[in-house]
Enzyme design. Structure first.
Site, PDB file in Angstrom:
ATOM      1  N   LYS A 160       0.837  -1.202   0.000  1.00  0.00           N
ATOM      2  CA  LYS A 160       0.000   0.000   0.000  1.00  0.00           C
ATOM      3  C   LYS A 160       0.876   1.258   0.000  1.00  0.00           C
ATOM      4  CE  LYS A 160      -3.877  -2.451   2.018  1.00  0.00           C
ATOM      5  NZ  LYS A 160      -4.651  -2.894   3.183  1.00  0.00           N
TER       6      LYS A 160
ATOM      7  N   GLN B  28      -5.039  -1.633   9.370  1.00  0.00           N
ATOM      8  CA  GLN B  28      -4.890  -2.962   8.781  1.00  0.00           C
ATOM      9  C   GLN B  28      -5.484  -4.031   9.702  1.00  0.00           C
ATOM     10  OE1 GLN B  28      -3.783  -3.453   5.664  1.00  0.00           O
ATOM     11  NE2 GLN B  28      -4.015  -5.658   5.795  1.00  0.00           N
TER      12      GLN B  28
ATOM     13  N   ASP C  47     -11.460   2.357   3.449  1.00  0.00           N
ATOM     14  CA  ASP C  47     -11.778   0.931   3.342  1.00  0.00           C
ATOM     15  C   ASP C  47     -13.287   0.713   3.161  1.00  0.00           C
ATOM     16  OD1 ASP C  47      -9.589  -0.878   3.561  1.00  0.00           O
ATOM     17  OD2 ASP C  47      -9.347  -0.402   5.687  1.00  0.00           O
TER      18      ASP C  47
HETATM   19  N1  GUN Z   1      -6.983  -7.007   5.794  1.00  0.00           N
HETATM   20  C1  GUN Z   1      -7.211  -7.740   4.683  1.00  0.00           C
HETATM   21  N2  GUN Z   1      -7.760  -6.977   3.711  1.00  0.00           N
HETATM   22  C2  GUN Z   1      -7.882  -5.739   4.220  1.00  0.00           C
HETATM   23  C3  GUN Z   1      -8.374  -4.497   3.686  1.00  0.00           C
HETATM   24  O1  GUN Z   1      -8.838  -4.395   2.546  1.00  0.00           O
HETATM   25  N3  GUN Z   1      -8.311  -3.441   4.532  1.00  0.00           N
HETATM   26  C4  GUN Z   1      -7.843  -3.540   5.802  1.00  0.00           C
HETATM   27  N4  GUN Z   1      -7.850  -2.451   6.556  1.00  0.00           N
HETATM   28  N5  GUN Z   1      -7.390  -4.660   6.328  1.00  0.00           N
HETATM   29  C5  GUN Z   1      -7.405  -5.747   5.532  1.00  0.00           C
END
Ligand code: GUN
Length: 271
Positions: free
Chosen positions: A40, A84, A107
């Site tokens: 990211k 996350q 998200d």
């Molecule tokens: N863990 C797995 N996929 C995601 C996601 O798309 N966003 C976040 N914040 N955590 C994750």
């Protein structure tokens, strides 16, 4: 998608002096989360965002984490906040998500954003399901009237995935651990989305000839190698399209995150 975001960021900077900013919060040292967060950050750099990483120790308290989220909610140069998941077990992920300002919730996990998605009037779409829809559109794969089966009912993928397919007029079935005759249900799918979290769970007998197979899994096989929820080598013989792991849905999730962060920056600046 990242090129498009990059070009729009250049314009935003030139015309309005705005650089979108994403804050990524990671708690503990889950190796998979570390890989996602690094990817990211790399994507932010590529499209010209400012990115801030907040790596907190495993023992972080709920109060400290909530205080950080509040601080980020108030930071002018941060347009998107991503915590996350999964969080260490002692932390309450629901409370953390609800503490994020919905306008910075890139998200789309906050109840306000989830509700807007249900109503079909949203600012942000959740990154993985939206990335899957982008892929279907890019390959001109029709969704309207198709039998779509989603395996998995998580708040992050399964549920919103089903909703986005429904918005495009698919006939959608959600399967989960209690589903009876799972194999039979899956074998009727024109589009099969696997989001189970079990390595090579979807085998060729579960897939209709010519089906489109989307693999959202990020698993490890018996040799510790990264693989998806679909038995790729065998299923690929049978379907018309299949996404690989790695290199399929994952990059689309990140591209959508970039798109959402850009949109958040625009909304917060009344653009
Ligand atoms: N863990 C797995 N996929 C995601 C996601 O798309 N966003 C976040 N914040 N955590 C994750």
């Amino acid at each position: 998608m990242k090129e498009e975001v990059k070009n729009q960021v250049l314009r935003l900077k030139a015309e309005h002096g705005i650089t979108p900013g994403l804050a990524v919060v990671i708690v503990g040292d889950d190796p998979a989360s570390r890989v996602y967060v690094n990817n990211k950050k790399k994507a932010c750099e590529l499209v010209g965002f400012k990115s801030e990483e907040y790596a907190l120790p495993e023992q972080t308290t709920q109060e400290d984490l909530l205080n950080l989220v509040k601080e980020l909610n108030n930071k002018q140069d941060i347009n998107g906040i991503l915590v996350q998941l999964p969080l260490p077990k002692h932390l309450d992920d629901k409370a953390v998500i609800e503490a994020i300002n919905p306008l910075k919730d890139v998200d789309a996990f906050h109840a306000v954003n989830v509700g807007k998605i249900m109503l079909g009037e949203y600012d942000f779409l959740p990154c993985t399901p939206a990335g899957v829809m982008e892929m279907l559109h890019a390959y001109d794969i029709p969704v309207c009237g198709k039998n779509c089966v989603v395996i998995g009912r998580s708040n992050i993928v399964g549920k919103p995935m089903a909703m986005l397919l429904l918005h495009e007029n698919a006939t959608v079935t959600i399967c989960h651990s209690r589903t009876k005759n799972l194999s039979e249900v899956c074998s009727k799918a024109d589009i099969l989305v696997a989001a189970v979290g079990k390595p090579k769970f979807v085998t060729e007998d579960m897939v209709k000839d010519g089906a489109v197979v989307i693999d959202v899994g990020m698993d490890r096989d018996e040799n510790g190698r990264l693989c998806g929820d679909v038995d790729f080598e065998n299923v690929k013989q049978k379907c018309s399209y299949i996404t690989p792991v790695p290199g399929g849905v994952g990059p689309m999730t990140i591209a959508t995150l970039m798109k959402n962060t850009l949109k958040a920056a625009k909304i917060q600046n009344n653009l």
